[in-house]
Write a protein that holds these residues in place. Structure first.
Motif, PDB file in Angstrom:
ATOM      1  N   GLN A 128      13.555   5.111   2.917  1.00 15.14           N
ATOM      2  CA  GLN A 128      13.564   4.087   1.876  1.00 15.14           C
ATOM      3  C   GLN A 128      12.241   3.334   1.831  1.00 15.14           C
ATOM      4  N   GLY A 129      11.957   2.760   0.678  1.00 18.45           N
ATOM      5  CA  GLY A 129      10.750   1.974   0.502  1.00 18.45           C
ATOM      6  C   GLY A 129      10.722   1.358  -0.873  1.00 18.45           C
ATOM      7  N   CYS A 130       9.584   0.785  -1.224  1.00 16.18           N
ATOM      8  CA  CYS A 130       9.418   0.111  -2.515  1.00 16.18           C
ATOM      9  C   CYS A 130       8.041   0.402  -3.088  1.00 16.18           C
ATOM     10  N   ILE A 131       7.961   0.308  -4.406  1.00 16.60           N
ATOM     11  CA  ILE A 131       6.685   0.358  -5.107  1.00 16.60           C
ATOM     12  C   ILE A 131       6.624  -0.898  -5.966  1.00 16.60           C
ATOM     13  N   THR A 132       5.533  -1.635  -5.822  1.00 15.31           N
ATOM     14  CA  THR A 132       5.291  -2.834  -6.615  1.00 15.31           C
ATOM     15  C   THR A 132       4.027  -2.605  -7.426  1.00 15.31           C
ATOM     16  N   VAL A 133       4.103  -2.884  -8.734  1.00 18.94           N
ATOM     17  CA  VAL A 133       2.934  -2.781  -9.594  1.00 18.94           C
ATOM     18  C   VAL A 133       2.590  -4.200 -10.029  1.00 18.94           C
ATOM     19  N   LEU A 134       1.400  -4.638  -9.664  1.00 23.48           N
ATOM     20  CA  LEU A 134       0.927  -5.986  -9.956  1.00 23.48           C
ATOM     21  C   LEU A 134      -0.113  -5.892 -11.064  1.00 23.48           C
ATOM     22  N   ARG A 135       0.189  -6.542 -12.202  1.00 23.03           N
ATOM     23  CA  ARG A 135      -0.715  -6.535 -13.361  1.00 23.03           C
ATOM     24  C   ARG A 135      -1.151  -7.965 -13.674  1.00 23.03           C
ATOM     25  N   GLY A 147      11.417   9.760  -0.857  1.00 22.27           N
ATOM     26  CA  GLY A 147      11.314  11.211  -0.734  1.00 22.27           C
ATOM     27  C   GLY A 147       9.979  11.612  -0.150  1.00 22.27           C
ATOM     28  N   ALA A 148       9.326  12.562  -0.769  1.00 25.18           N
ATOM     29  CA  ALA A 148       8.030  13.049  -0.294  1.00 25.18           C
ATOM     30  C   ALA A 148       6.897  12.424  -1.096  1.00 25.18           C
ATOM     31  N   ALA A 164       6.595   1.906   2.743  1.00 28.15           N
ATOM     32  CA  ALA A 164       7.543   2.880   3.268  1.00 28.15           C
ATOM     33  C   ALA A 164       8.036   2.439   4.643  1.00 28.15           C
ATOM     34  N   ALA A 165       9.345   2.215   4.759  1.00 33.95           N
ATOM     35  CA  ALA A 165       9.941   1.820   6.040  1.00 33.95           C
ATOM     36  C   ALA A 165       9.988   3.029   6.962  1.00 33.95           C
ATOM     37  N   GLY A 166       9.712   2.800   8.240  1.00 32.98           N
ATOM     38  CA  GLY A 166       9.704   3.894   9.211  1.00 32.98           C
ATOM     39  C   GLY A 166      10.873   3.806  10.167  1.00 32.98           C
ATOM     40  N   GLU A 167      11.282   4.947  10.666  1.00 30.45           N
ATOM     41  CA  GLU A 167      12.395   4.999  11.619  1.00 30.45           C
ATOM     42  C   GLU A 167      11.981   4.559  13.010  1.00 30.45           C
ATOM     43  N   ASP A 168      10.698   4.228  13.171  1.00 32.08           N
ATOM     44  CA  ASP A 168      10.177   3.820  14.477  1.00 32.08           C
ATOM     45  C   ASP A 168       9.893   2.321  14.560  1.00 32.08           C
ATOM     46  N   GLY A 169      10.335   1.532  13.567  1.00 32.58           N
ATOM     47  CA  GLY A 169      10.103   0.091  13.594  1.00 32.58           C
ATOM     48  C   GLY A 169       8.775  -0.324  13.000  1.00 32.58           C
ATOM     49  N   THR A 170       8.131   0.570  12.266  1.00 27.53           N
ATOM     50  CA  THR A 170       6.880   0.247  11.586  1.00 27.53           C
ATOM     51  C   THR A 170       7.050   0.513  10.097  1.00 27.53           C
ATOM     52  N   ALA A 171       6.079   0.079   9.318  1.00 33.61           N
ATOM     53  CA  ALA A 171       6.065   0.363   7.883  1.00 33.61           C
ATOM     54  C   ALA A 171       4.633   0.678   7.482  1.00 33.61           C
ATOM     55  N   VAL A 172       4.482   1.602   6.534  1.00 29.40           N
ATOM     56  CA  VAL A 172       3.171   1.964   6.018  1.00 29.40           C
ATOM     57  C   VAL A 172       3.038   1.369   4.612  1.00 29.40           C
TER      58      VAL A 172
END
Length: 179
Positions: A128-135, A147-148, A164-172
């Motif tokens: 899971q994750g998010c996409i934010t578009v800032l205009r 997904g991929a 992007a949330a990670g299964e290891d406790g980090t996020a990219v």
């Protein structure tokens, strides 16, 4: 017969003494779960070894800019975070800030502030994750399964942020601008 009985009692006594000695040796020590360090000197009691500290979460994927939040200043970067942090960057209308408010196992939450505008995103669960578009005239979010999804594409007069949330406790976090 008396000699056989005496010899049997002696053998049983020796066996019982050995059993008591083994039981006493096995029962010595503390109730602690901390492992003991073996002694190199005979007759010296083992000493406790401190438990190792929990290592900082390491991302299962690498980020081009590592953990360097200053790389995002121009609105273009790829970083990994493992704790709440504020990331300043140049938005379409000037200075902006992304504040990571939660990072956990398969979980991420953040807020983006630019001028008087504010946008929040959060997601939890594997992939899971998010996409934010800032205009310059506003922003929008979309959260769910990534997904991929690769690096987001730049859009005119916008900063696109993918978390992007990670299964290891980090996020990219990937920031992409047309600059």
């Amino acid at each position: 017969m008396a000699a056989t009985t005496a010899r049997g009692l002696r053998t049983a006594g020796v066996a019982l003494a050995a059993l008591i000695a083994l039981t006493a040796a096995a029962g010595c020590g503390s109730d602690s779960d901390t492992p003991a360090k073996a002694s190199s000197r005979p007759g010296e009691r083992p000493t406790k070894v401190d438990s190792p500290q929990q290592p900082e979460p390491r991302p299962s994927v690498s980020a081009a800019d590592g953990r360097d939040i200053t790389a995002c200043a121009d609105g273009n970067c790829e970083i990994v975070v493992s704790e709440p942090v504020k990331i300043p960057f140049k938005g379409p209308r000037g200075p902006a800030t992304l504040s990571v408010t939660e990072v956990g196992l398969n979980a991420i939450a953040y807020t983006v502030k630019s001028g008087n505008g504010r946008s929040t995103g959060s997601a939890s669960g594997p992939g899971q994750g998010c996409i934010t578009v800032l205009r310059s005239n506003g922003s929008g979010n979309s959260c769910g399964g990534l997904g991929a999804a690769g690096r987001p594409s730049p859009q005119p007069d916008a900063v696109v942020i993918q978390a992007a949330a990670g299964e290891d406790g980090t996020a990219v976090f990937q920031f992409v601008s047309d600059r």
